[in-house]
Design an enzyme around this catalytic site. Structure first.
Site, short mmCIF file in Angstrom:
data_model
loop_
_atom_site.label_atom_id
_atom_site.label_comp_id
_atom_site.label_asym_id
_atom_site.label_seq_id
_atom_site.Cartn_x
_atom_site.Cartn_y
_atom_site.Cartn_z
N ARG A 128 34.61 48.80 -11.78
CA ARG A 128 33.63 48.65 -12.86
C ARG A 128 32.41 49.44 -12.43
NH1 ARG A 128 31.51 43.56 -16.27
NH2 ARG A 128 33.54 44.03 -17.21
N HIS A 131 36.63 50.14 -22.11
CA HIS A 131 36.91 48.85 -21.46
C HIS A 131 38.34 48.43 -21.82
CE1 HIS A 131 36.32 45.16 -19.50
NE2 HIS A 131 35.46 44.56 -20.28
N GLN A 186 39.82 44.70 -21.52
CA GLN A 186 39.41 43.75 -22.56
C GLN A 186 40.32 43.84 -23.78
OE1 GLN A 186 36.68 41.45 -22.33
NE2 GLN A 186 37.80 40.62 -24.06
N ASP A 239 29.79 42.96 -30.25
CA ASP A 239 29.44 43.02 -28.83
C ASP A 239 27.91 43.07 -28.75
OD1 ASP A 239 29.53 43.38 -26.05
OD2 ASP A 239 30.19 45.48 -26.14
N CYS A 281 33.81 40.10 -26.66
CA CYS A 281 34.27 40.18 -25.27
C CYS A 281 33.48 39.28 -24.34
CB CYS A 281 34.23 41.63 -24.80
SG CYS A 281 32.59 42.36 -24.77
N ARG A 320 42.10 37.29 -20.40
CA ARG A 320 41.85 38.36 -19.42
C ARG A 320 42.72 38.10 -18.18
NH1 ARG A 320 37.05 41.15 -19.45
NH2 ARG A 320 38.08 42.36 -17.83
N1 NVA Z 1 29.33 46.68 -23.95
C1 NVA Z 1 29.13 45.70 -22.91
C2 NVA Z 1 30.42 45.03 -22.57
C3 NVA Z 1 30.31 43.94 -21.52
C4 NVA Z 1 31.64 43.34 -21.16
C5 NVA Z 1 28.51 46.38 -21.69
O1 NVA Z 1 28.94 47.49 -21.34
O2 NVA Z 1 27.60 45.81 -21.09
N1 CP Z 2 34.07 40.81 -21.09
C1 CP Z 2 33.79 41.11 -19.81
O1 CP Z 2 34.21 42.14 -19.29
O2 CP Z 2 33.03 40.18 -19.16
P1 CP Z 2 32.33 40.34 -17.75
O3 CP Z 2 31.24 41.35 -17.90
O4 CP Z 2 31.79 38.97 -17.44
O5 CP Z 2 33.34 40.78 -16.74
#
Ligand code: NVA
Ligand code: CP
Length: 298
Positions: free
Chosen positions: A102, A129, A132, A217, A257, A285
């Site tokens: 990540r 992502h 997800q 989101d 998500c 997940r």
């Molecule tokens: N769009 C959000 C998703 C978090 C799971 C981000 O990138 O922070």
């Molecule tokens: N939806 C998701 O990826 O959650 P986290 O940021 O908590 O891992």
């Protein structure tokens, strides 16, 4: 070498197979059956952004499959102090069986993939992502059956999640209505690549017409905290509330998500209401990624 960097790295048939196996693994887990297929396997988990669901689901998933997961935050490893990405990729890849990342820059994931002989999983980048979407598609299937031929409304930011929904629209055969404020549309490359599967709107109500699934989101993703105030103004008309849900089909479901901001992108009565699938979506997940790990590790 099999990687999972974008949803469309895998064929529709393979994606459906992973989802079907995830549903089977979930039943097996809930029945208390032990499955230690990944005994002695190690997953490295590299994070330069926060996470609740991704970290817990991958770590618990590896433990349940008899393997081990290493949590490597950029505050702890030398990557965060400037060790070259390629050097880090070669070294970590020589010691573990599979790597999950990540990271802020999608390019870092590509660099790992091109310098590695172990599978690389994208667990969220600035671009996409895909993990997800495995959970979201699994959740839809469990509750509503096949998503093929359905309409999905994406409401809010044209961000990493939106991009992956565009890829899912093609892979799973649904129409994606995308409603964003002007200036917050998805990346042009994605819009061009998936144009046959998406319809762009600047009006949330119009995008919800005929929708079987409504998804949103956060308005400001990780790394965009400075833009929060500006975005709260731009996205004011893009909250998924009961009134907006009424424009979708009467049996439509809602997904997010998470993490969510009640009162911003979604009202409390929608996310905590009867149409919301967010808790199953989050739990899935775990099951979806266990299935993904088993697929990638053969
Ligand atoms: N769009 C959000 C998703 C978090 C799971 C981000 O990138 O922070
Ligand atoms: N939806 C998701 O990826 O959650 P986290 O940021 O908590 O891992």
């Amino acid at each position: 070498m099999k990687h999972f960097i974008n949803l469309d790295d895998l064929s529709t048939k393979t994606l459906n197979g992973i989802i079907d196996n995830a549903i089977a693994l979930k039943k097996q887990h809930k029945a208390g059956e032990i499955n230690e297929t990944l005994k002695n396997k190690t997953l490295a988990m590299i994070f330069d952004k926060s996470s609740t669901r991704t970290r817990v689901s991958f770590e618990a998933g590896m433990a349940q499959l008899g393997g081990h997961a290493l949590f490597l935050s950029d505050r702890d490893i030398q990557l965060g102090r400037g060790e070259p990405t390629t050097d880090t990729a070669i070294v970590i890849g020589s010691m573990v069986d599979i790597i999950m990342m990540r990271v802020s820059s999608h390019e870092t994931i590509n660099t790992f993939a091109s310098n590695n002989s172990v599978p690389i999983i994208n667990a969220l980048s600035d671009e996409s992502h895909p993990c997800q979407l495995l959970a979201d598609m699994m959740t839809y299937k469990e509750h509503k059956g096949s998503i093929q031929g359905r309409t999905v409304a994406w409401i809010g930011d044209g961000n990493n999640m939106c991009h992956t929904y565009m890829q899912a629209a093609k892979a799973f055969g649904f129409t994606l209505n995308i409603a964003t404020p002007k200036g917050y549309e998805p990346n042009q490359t994605f819009t061009n690549n998936y144009q046959d599967h998406i319809v762009l709107f600047n009006n949330a109500k119009k995008a919800c017409q005929n929708a079987d699934l409504v998804v949103t989101d956060v308005w400001a993703s990780m790394g965009q905290e400075d833009e929060q105030a500006k975005r709260a103004i731009a996205f004011k008309e893009f909250q998924v509330d009961q009134d907006l849900m009424k424009h979708s089909n009467s049996d439509a479901v809602f997904m997010h998500c998470l993490p969510a901001h009640r009162g911003e992108e979604v009202s409390a009565d929608v996310i905590d209401g009867s149409q919301s699938l967010v808790w199953d979506e989050a739990e899935n997940r775990l099951h979806a990624q266990k299935s993904l790990l088993l697929y990638l590790l053969g």
